[in-house]
Design an enzyme around this catalytic site. Sequence first.
Site, short mmCIF file in Angstrom:
data_model
loop_
_atom_site.label_atom_id
_atom_site.label_comp_id
_atom_site.label_asym_id
_atom_site.label_seq_id
_atom_site.Cartn_x
_atom_site.Cartn_y
_atom_site.Cartn_z
N THR A 318 0.85 -1.19 0.00
CA THR A 318 0.00 0.00 0.00
C THR A 318 0.89 1.24 0.00
O THR A 318 1.97 1.23 0.61
CB THR A 318 -0.95 0.01 1.22
OG1 THR A 318 -1.78 1.17 1.18
CG2 THR A 318 -0.18 0.00 2.53
N HIS A 370 2.77 -11.72 14.10
CA HIS A 370 3.87 -12.29 14.86
C HIS A 370 3.65 -13.77 15.20
O HIS A 370 4.57 -14.48 15.60
CB HIS A 370 4.06 -11.50 16.16
CG HIS A 370 5.48 -11.47 16.64
ND1 HIS A 370 6.45 -12.35 16.19
CD2 HIS A 370 6.12 -10.65 17.52
CE1 HIS A 370 7.60 -12.07 16.78
NE2 HIS A 370 7.43 -11.06 17.60
#
Length: 409
Positions: A318, A370
């Site tokens: 993006t 994560h």
Amino acid sequence: MAAEIIVPSPGESITQVQVAKWLVKDGEEVEKDQEVVEIDSDKASFPLTATESGNLKILIAEGETVAVGTILARIEPIKGEKKTSPIPIPEVQEQKENLTIQDKKPSAPSKTGTHITPLAEKLRSEKNLQKEEVFKAFKGKRIGKKEIESFAVKRINHGKSADYTGSRDYERRKLSMLRLKLAERLVAVKNETAMLTTFNEVNMRKILEIKDKYNEAFKEKFGVGIGFMSFFSKAVTLALKEFPHVNSMLDGDELVIPDFVDMSIAVSAPKGLVVPVIRNAELMSIPELEIKIKELAIKARDNRITIDEMKGGTFTITNGGVFGSMMSTPILNPPQSAILGMHKIIDRPIALNGKVEIHPMMYVALSYDHRVIDGKESVSFLVKVKEYIEDPVKMEMEGTDSVLMLIGL
């Protein structure tokens, strides 16, 4: 017999759509294959066309949510035939020719001294902007194409003119299904992933030099200019070869690691952010990426992106820099595990070889899940992308003409 305009199935799992906008008025005559209504689903917007010629009878109003298969309108056949004019009378034809010539000249100024060019007037009409509002916004000025485009963007972002009058009124509008679905997905990302973001900065000097030196030749050969997104896309696909977990996603208690890169490119569309996908981006050259990115951007701008073009995707890029963003934390595009955010290029002083120099710098951000990606992988991946952008010849085989090979010249 009247023809019907029926809501088709936009795709699997979609059972409802929203009538976003009627492009013609109730009772107005339409031609076969003419676009008459825009439909919003929770994944994309798309137009429906008239199945026959005739007079349109609208059955469902704008803003209504209806099920797939609902009849939105009927097209009544026109009774009788249109009368055609005989050979035009010379005097009338002469008037028509004179009028055409006049139309090519800039329009006369209004009472307020405001001018609007013919091209701007055509664009205003195409975008369905009210002349009174446009003239009020640019009172006493010359209105060209750029002014109309900026006014249209302002209307998209704010829904109406942002001029304050002291009134205590407010507007209440129903959210589109696309916006509602987007909100649902974003909240889910925050609640269901262990999202973390790592940052770095990239020196854009060499990319800008390539752009300045070869842009015209590139545009002449490929029909598009050199953009930053294609270089970042290429750098990402190469970096993902070394760090495949960044390209992976969770599926239940299994980790899915594709051996391909379907690159999702976040594009701003009139009705919100859409994320079309470039299939097998790892096999594409920079010219091929640039052409595909432009094609998808145009489709997004014109609300022509299909659901199939947004399905899948293994990694997202993006670019908030086009709106002036200096730094931000991009949010994951589920079920993907990582997203790269680009930002505005700003001249900043940096320490280089023991000296302070001014260079065009860009902050980049990698948000990642994560649960799937460790800190070492995420940081190393972003550093690798940085290395490719700061030394683009590393993205192509070494040689005296490696830059030219990289950009296909």
